[in-house]
Design a protein around this motif. Structure first.
Motif, mmCIF file in Angstrom:
data_model
loop_
_atom_site.group_PDB
_atom_site.id
_atom_site.type_symbol
_atom_site.label_atom_id
_atom_site.label_comp_id
_atom_site.label_asym_id
_atom_site.label_seq_id
_atom_site.Cartn_x
_atom_site.Cartn_y
_atom_site.Cartn_z
ATOM 1 N N ASN A 53 -0.154 14.790 -7.975
ATOM 2 C CA ASN A 53 0.897 14.326 -7.062
ATOM 3 C C ASN A 53 1.625 13.090 -7.595
ATOM 4 O O ASN A 53 1.873 12.129 -6.868
ATOM 5 C CB ASN A 53 0.326 14.021 -5.676
ATOM 6 C CG ASN A 53 0.623 15.134 -4.688
ATOM 7 O OD1 ASN A 53 0.490 16.317 -5.027
ATOM 8 N ND2 ASN A 53 1.030 14.782 -3.500
ATOM 9 N N THR A 54 1.984 13.136 -8.879
ATOM 10 C CA THR A 54 2.693 12.012 -9.471
ATOM 11 C C THR A 54 4.129 12.391 -9.809
ATOM 12 O O THR A 54 4.445 13.557 -10.069
ATOM 13 C CB THR A 54 2.014 11.510 -10.759
ATOM 14 O OG1 THR A 54 2.008 12.554 -11.742
ATOM 15 C CG2 THR A 54 0.596 11.049 -10.463
ATOM 16 N N VAL A 55 4.979 11.370 -9.797
ATOM 17 C CA VAL A 55 6.377 11.513 -10.185
ATOM 18 C C VAL A 55 6.654 10.504 -11.291
ATOM 19 O O VAL A 55 6.317 9.315 -11.150
ATOM 20 C CB VAL A 55 7.324 11.241 -8.993
ATOM 21 C CG1 VAL A 55 8.784 11.423 -9.421
ATOM 22 C CG2 VAL A 55 6.991 12.142 -7.817
ATOM 23 N N ALA A 99 1.796 7.884 -8.341
ATOM 24 C CA ALA A 99 1.169 8.795 -7.372
ATOM 25 C C ALA A 99 1.802 8.556 -6.005
ATOM 26 O O ALA A 99 1.902 7.419 -5.546
ATOM 27 C CB ALA A 99 -0.324 8.560 -7.307
ATOM 28 N N VAL A 100 2.248 9.632 -5.354
ATOM 29 C CA VAL A 100 2.970 9.496 -4.088
ATOM 30 C C VAL A 100 2.368 10.417 -3.030
ATOM 31 O O VAL A 100 1.637 11.364 -3.340
ATOM 32 C CB VAL A 100 4.471 9.817 -4.255
ATOM 33 C CG1 VAL A 100 5.126 8.854 -5.221
ATOM 34 C CG2 VAL A 100 4.680 11.271 -4.693
ATOM 35 N N GLY A 158 0.778 -1.230 0.000
ATOM 36 C CA GLY A 158 0.000 0.000 0.000
ATOM 37 C C GLY A 158 0.807 1.276 0.000
ATOM 38 O O GLY A 158 0.239 2.367 0.132
ATOM 39 N N VAL A 159 2.156 1.195 -0.140
ATOM 40 C CA VAL A 159 3.019 2.380 -0.085
ATOM 41 C C VAL A 159 3.748 2.548 -1.422
ATOM 42 O O VAL A 159 4.439 1.633 -1.885
ATOM 43 C CB VAL A 159 4.054 2.267 1.048
ATOM 44 C CG1 VAL A 159 5.006 3.466 1.021
ATOM 45 C CG2 VAL A 159 3.354 2.163 2.396
ATOM 46 N N GLN A 192 9.703 14.227 -14.035
ATOM 47 C CA GLN A 192 8.481 14.960 -14.351
ATOM 48 C C GLN A 192 7.529 14.920 -13.166
ATOM 49 O O GLN A 192 7.133 13.847 -12.698
ATOM 50 C CB GLN A 192 7.826 14.349 -15.588
ATOM 51 C CG GLN A 192 8.723 14.402 -16.829
ATOM 52 C CD GLN A 192 8.087 13.765 -18.046
ATOM 53 O OE1 GLN A 192 6.887 13.449 -18.053
ATOM 54 N NE2 GLN A 192 8.874 13.582 -19.088
ATOM 55 N N LEU A 193 7.163 16.120 -12.698
ATOM 56 C CA LEU A 193 6.296 16.243 -11.529
ATOM 57 C C LEU A 193 4.948 16.819 -11.940
ATOM 58 O O LEU A 193 4.879 17.849 -12.619
ATOM 59 C CB LEU A 193 6.939 17.152 -10.480
ATOM 60 C CG LEU A 193 8.323 16.732 -9.978
ATOM 61 C CD1 LEU A 193 8.851 17.753 -8.975
ATOM 62 C CD2 LEU A 193 8.290 15.348 -9.365
#
Length: 360
Positions: A174-176, A99-100, A82-83, A168-169
């Motif tokens: 909230n994705t990397v 997504a972080v 889940g992380v 790329q942010l």
């Protein structure tokens, strides 16, 4: 050997960071301390002045739990159910955005902004190069008689993947996304300090008036000591040539409240090849361990920022390092040159024991 490296902390608070308490008859507050060793591959110590032991235990439990959460987010090597963490991002390089959590997104964003705003030595995309050094260092520690340094050709090939523009942010989601297969982020130069800063702010918001976190030598203080004996926290700057058990193991002492003291040095993680020491702070220009200093210590309000800045200063020749330190607001620095000479910023002299000659 690994535990020995962890123990060689860059700085040490001038209070006993073991389990226990020390009552002070002149104050309604008592000093309590406790430590844990299950996050960031280092010992984290927490000290606080509270009115009751139960109050301290509550704060300590929250510190440990929060460091465990942040450790999972910033982990480079392990998966957790889940992380989505640094390993998740690296595993999906060239495949898809990840997504972080906000705490991880912000850390990457800050690191990227710093890279383009300054000299770019503190480069979290240098992961492919650092992994090669990590593997060679691990092998060298396990089998010192056959220890080697990485071939420069392999390091240069890995360097081709260290392109910050390919990080790329997406702030809306909230994705990397690492756009090139084989890219690898390594946030080791900022993760502990950033975690200590987050926890420090959360403790303040929760009502803690007086405390200090030592995350493997990344010191973050909260308020001032409330024991009735000192007006400031005293933080020792470690002597790279001393031994941990030495009674005189610090070069100097910094007096601070509500601030951070963080160091980068050549004496934390290293191995030997043919009698030559190779440490973990890699110069992104030469792709070899930087040799400008034995250590650099940074003092400022934010321990995450201090962690980042200390690495950048360590990786720059002195003229550029000093100019950068002098240009940054509310940042003071302490350099230990290769020959042992000490150089400091002017503002640091106001809070450094050797210049103030006071016992704060």
């Amino acid at each position: 050997m690994k535990n020995a490296f962890v123990a060689m902390l860059v700085v040490s608070i001038f209070i006993t960071l073991g389990t226990g308490c020390e009552p002070d008859q002149e104050s309604e507050f008592t000093r309590y301390t406790n430590s844990f060793y299950d996050t960031f591959d280092t010992m984290v110590s927490f000290v606080a002045y509270t009115k009751t032991e139960a109050e301290f235990d509550s704060y300590f439990s929250s510190v440990q739990a929060r460091f465990q959460e942040l450790h999972k987010l910033y982990d480079l090597y392990n998966d957790y159910p889940g992380v989505n963490n640094i390993k998740t991002i690296n595993d999906n390089a060239g495949i898809e955005p990840v997504a972080v959590a906000q705490e991880l997104f912000d850390l990457i964003k800050i690191s990227k902004e710093w890279y383009f705003a300054h000299h770019g030595r503190m480069n979290i995309t240098l992961g492919p190069v650092l992994k090669i050094w990590h593997d060679y260092r691990t092998e060298g520690l396990d089998f010192p008689e056959t220890a080697q340094i990485p071939p420069i050709k392999a390091l240069r090939q890995a360097e081709e993947l260290a392109v910050m523009e390919n990080v790329q942010l997406d702030e809306e989601n909230n994705t990397v996304f690492l756009s090139e297969v084989g890219m690898r982020l390594d946030i080791g130069a900022i993760a502990k300090g950033y975690a200590a800063e987050l926890v420090g702010r959360e403790l303040t918001a929760a009502g803690l008036e007086s405390g200090a976190i030592n995350a493997g030598g990344n010191i973050r203080t909260i308020g001032q000591p409330l024991g009735g004996q000192r007006a400031h926290w005293s933080v020792g700057i470690f002597d790279p040539d001393s031994h941990l058990v030495s009674a005189d193991r610090n070069l100097d002492t910094v007096y601070i409240n509500d601030g951070a003291v963080v160091s980068s040095g050549d004496y934390q993680r290293y191995y030997y090849v043919d009698g030559q020491k190779y440490h973990h702070l890699i110069d992104p220009v030469t792709l070899m361990p930087a040799d400008y200093y034995r250590a650099v210590t940074v003092v400022c309000e934010d321990s995450g920022y201090a962690d980042l800045v200390s690495t950048e200063l360590f990786l720059l020749p002195y003229e550029k390092s000093r100019a950068l330190a002098d240009s940054l607001d509310d940042v003071e620095a302490f350099w230990v040159m290769p020959d042992g000479e000490i150089r400091v910023t002017e503002g640091l002299k106001d809070i450094l024991h050797s210049y103030t000659s006071s016992d704060n």
